[in-house]
Write an enzyme that holds these catalytic residues in place. Structure first.
Site, PDB file in Angstrom:
ATOM      1  CB  CYS A 194     -43.729  24.192   7.796  1.00  0.00           C
ATOM      2  SG  CYS A 194     -44.943  25.427   7.315  1.00  0.00           S
ATOM      3  CG  HIS A 242     -40.821  31.106  16.072  1.00  0.00           C
ATOM      4  ND1 HIS A 242     -40.678  30.074  16.956  1.00  0.00           N
ATOM      5  CD2 HIS A 242     -42.129  31.104  15.706  1.00  0.00           C
ATOM      6  CE1 HIS A 242     -41.836  29.454  17.107  1.00  0.00           C
ATOM      7  NE2 HIS A 242     -42.732  30.061  16.358  1.00  0.00           N
TER       8      HIS A 242
HETATM    9 FE1  CFM Z   1     -44.670  30.654  21.770  1.00  0.00          FE
HETATM   10 FE2  CFM Z   1     -45.216  29.395  19.680  1.00  0.00          FE
HETATM   11 FE3  CFM Z   1     -47.075  30.672  21.121  1.00  0.00          FE
HETATM   12 FE4  CFM Z   1     -45.846  28.597  22.178  1.00  0.00          FE
HETATM   13 FE5  CFM Z   1     -47.701  27.236  20.938  1.00  0.00          FE
HETATM   14 FE6  CFM Z   1     -47.128  27.994  18.473  1.00  0.00          FE
HETATM   15 FE7  CFM Z   1     -49.013  29.273  19.888  1.00  0.00          FE
HETATM   16 MO1  CFM Z   1     -49.439  26.853  18.996  1.00  0.00          MO
HETATM   17  S1  CFM Z   1     -43.966  28.678  21.248  1.00  0.00           S
HETATM   18  S2  CFM Z   1     -46.395  30.351  23.087  1.00  0.00           S
HETATM   19  S3  CFM Z   1     -46.639  26.801  22.900  1.00  0.00           S
HETATM   20  S4  CFM Z   1     -45.494  31.413  19.904  1.00  0.00           S
HETATM   21  S5  CFM Z   1     -47.301  26.036  19.216  1.00  0.00           S
HETATM   22  S6  CFM Z   1     -45.270  28.619  17.607  1.00  0.00           S
HETATM   23  S7  CFM Z   1     -48.994  28.771  17.825  1.00  0.00           S
HETATM   24  S8  CFM Z   1     -49.745  27.736  21.097  1.00  0.00           S
HETATM   25  S9  CFM Z   1     -49.096  31.268  20.686  1.00  0.00           S
END
Ligand code: CFM
Length: 537
Positions: A55, A187
């Site tokens: 979310c 984000h």
């Molecule tokens: Fe970017 Fe992410 Fe991440 Fe990502 Fe992810 Fe994530 Fe993550 Mo889980 S887009 S790289 S592929 S910040 S889903 S919201 S938490 S691995 S560090």
């Protein structure tokens, strides 16, 4: 084995017609004859479908704010929201001189029914006072969860009052879970506030050292960021700030002095990169430190940007030394991985980033996708002007910034920058689709039904996704390697990370466990039937 349109058709036919119509737009078979086909992304998941998405609160507090170690991050809401964003992402941080580390704590107002009825502002105010008294942080964030928005608590007013009372920065984020179709909205909310209130507020006017960079979109999962920093510092770079893995409020405030921004995860932080460029003139370079080849390319692109003979020589020396050290180890593990196939489905960037590392081990990614990425993460940034904003994306105000009259600096002549853009991905990300091979599948917001169907169809040797689907897949007798938290392992970035990944993946293949598992559908047939959409059967 390649999937044909006919296979896809059969898969879609198992879905109700409305779902079919929706899901068709989210699934592509890579076909080089069609130039950059459009995929639907960043739209609502159909209610009732088991998605892997998170979310908006998860994206704001969990992803972007949470890793900043010297701020206290308060979750205003019922306890579950704070609890489930506490530690599970494995974003590591260590204490430094003069920089506190609160990352092991979870702070929540623990709203109860009475707070929902009578309002939670007083409780939040009291909590801020308690946090300041006990921990004396330099700054605090407050993240709203769904009920806070529903009952109308004014967290911005609470933050403003607290800031006055205590003389420290208190930032409020209206990142209620429902604010967007996924964590991606969160984000954006976090990025906007940092650009407005944190970055560029520090005292420094100039970079304290040569070759100063910020590392954006690196969250230090399993220690990834530390490995990247090790390599960068060895070459001679000065890391001003990391956003946000093992990052600090203190360092982010001076991020404006860096000469270059590196962007690892485009999805979660491209807004900050763009705004810093407009405000302070700092170009951003798309990098990828996952995989040996990608790491080498990123380091060489950086050397081209700085155009310094000594730095270039040092870059090559470090690359040569590291490759000589790690390649023989990786080669041993790779023997167990040859000609295997993988599914690589992760949040908003890793579905792309890990494909190179898999390939270096001899593993082909035959299905890949993102949970919540936008069309540009698939098709490349060129298509951004053609993305039509919908009601959900309009929910998040777009921040307008202008060049800072005092702190904007051109880092090089516009001519030189234009020339460099021809050679390295400055302000550019070509997306995942260009790297996919003919006949391979690209899926946006893969759901559990499709996961099982594609596994039956393509029989991958390894499945890489997250905690929500890994156990189902393992029960199907297929090794699953989480690429969110890396299970209990990592780092997987950089040279040392590639060794860890090769070891873990080959261990998955070598384990005899899988021979003891009979896929459930072999013992008893899966439920079968047909859709009753008319309600008359
Ligand atoms: Fe970017 Fe992410 Fe991440 Fe990502 Fe992810 Fe994530 Fe993550 Mo889980 S887009 S790289 S592929 S910040 S889903 S919201 S938490 S691995 S560090």
């Amino acid at each position: 084995m390649a999937v044909t349109e006919k296979d896809l058709q059969e898969l879609f036919e198992k879905m109700p017609s409305k779902v079919q119509k929706n899901r068709r737009k989210h699934i592509l078979i890579k076909n080089g004859e069609i130039e950059n086909p459009e995929i639907e992304a960043n739209t609502r998941t159909i209610p009732g479908i088991i998605t892997n998405r998170g979310c908006a609160y998860a994206g704001c507090k969990g992803v972007v704010l949470g890793p900043i170690k010297d701020m206290v991050h308060i979750t205003h809401g019922p306890i579950g929201c704070a609890y489930y964003t506490w530690g599970t992402r494995r974003n590591k941080a260590k204490r430094e001189d003069n920089i506190k580390n609160f990352i092991n704590y979870s702070f929540s107002t623990d709203m109860q029914e009475s707070d929902i009825v009578f309002g939670g502002e007083k409780k939040l105010t009291a909590m801020i006072d308690e946090v300041v008294e006990i921990l004396q942080p330099k700054a605090i964030t407050i993240s709203a969860t769904c009920p806070v928005g529903l009952i109308g608590d004014d967290i911005n007013a609470v933050a403003r009052e607290a800031q006055k009372r205590h003389g420290i920065q208190v930032l409020a984020f209206s990142c209620e879970g429902y604010k967007g179709v996924s964590q991606s909205a969160g984000h954006h909310i976090a990025n906007n506030s940092f650009v407005e209130h944190v970055i560029g507020k520090g005292e420094q006017e100039e970079a304290p050292a040569k070759f100063s960079i910020n590392l954006l979109g690196e969250y230090n999962i399993g220690g990834d960021g530390w490995e990247v920093e090790r390599i960068l510092k060895d070459i001679g770079y000065h890391v001003v700030s990391v956003m946000t893995g093992d990052g600090s409020w203190e360092q982010m405030r001076n991020a404006h002095v860096a000469e270059l921004n590196l962007v690892q995860c485009h999805r979660s932080i491209n807004y900050i990169a763009e705004k810093i460029e407009t405000k302070y003139g700092t170009p951003w370079l798309k990098v990828n430190f996952v995989g040996i080849e990608s790491t080498i390319k990123s380091l060489r692109d950086m050397a081209l940007y700085f155009d310094d003979a000594e730095l270039t020589a040092r870059t090559e020396a470090v690359i040569a030394r590291e490759v000589a050290r790690v390649q023989p180890i990786i080669d041993q593990y790779a023997k167990l991985c040859q000609n295997k196939t993988a599914f690589c489905f992760v949040g908003g960037s890793r579905g792309h980033h890990f494909q190179g590392l898999f390939r270096e081990l001899g593993i082909e990614t035959i299905l890949a996708g993102y949970e919540f990425a936008h069309r540009d993460d698939y098709e490349g940034r060129d298509i951004i002007p053609s993305i039509k904003p919908d009601a959900d994306s309009k929910n998040i105000p777009d921040l307008h910034v202008e060049a800072d009259p005092k702190r904007f600096r051109l880092k090089m002549s516009p001519e030189k920058l234009a020339e460099l853009k021809q050679r390295i991905p400055l302000s550019d990300y070509p997306g995942m689709n260009v790297d996919m091979k003919e006949g391979h599948i690209i899926v946006d917001d893969l759901n559990h039904f499709e996961t099982e169907e594609f596994i039956k169809l393509l029989k991958p040797d390894i499945f890489s996704s997250g905690i929500k689907d890994k156990y189902v897949v393992q029960k199907m007798g297929i090794p699953a390697k989480q690429l969110h938290s890396y299970d209990y392992s990592g780092p997987y970035a950089g040279f040392n990370g590639a060794v860890n990944f090769a070891r873990d993946v080959s261990m998955g293949f070598a384990s005899p466990t899988w021979n003891f598992i009979t896929p459930p559908w072999k013992n008893s047939p899966a439920l079968s039937g047909e859709m009753n959409e008319g309600g008359d059967k």
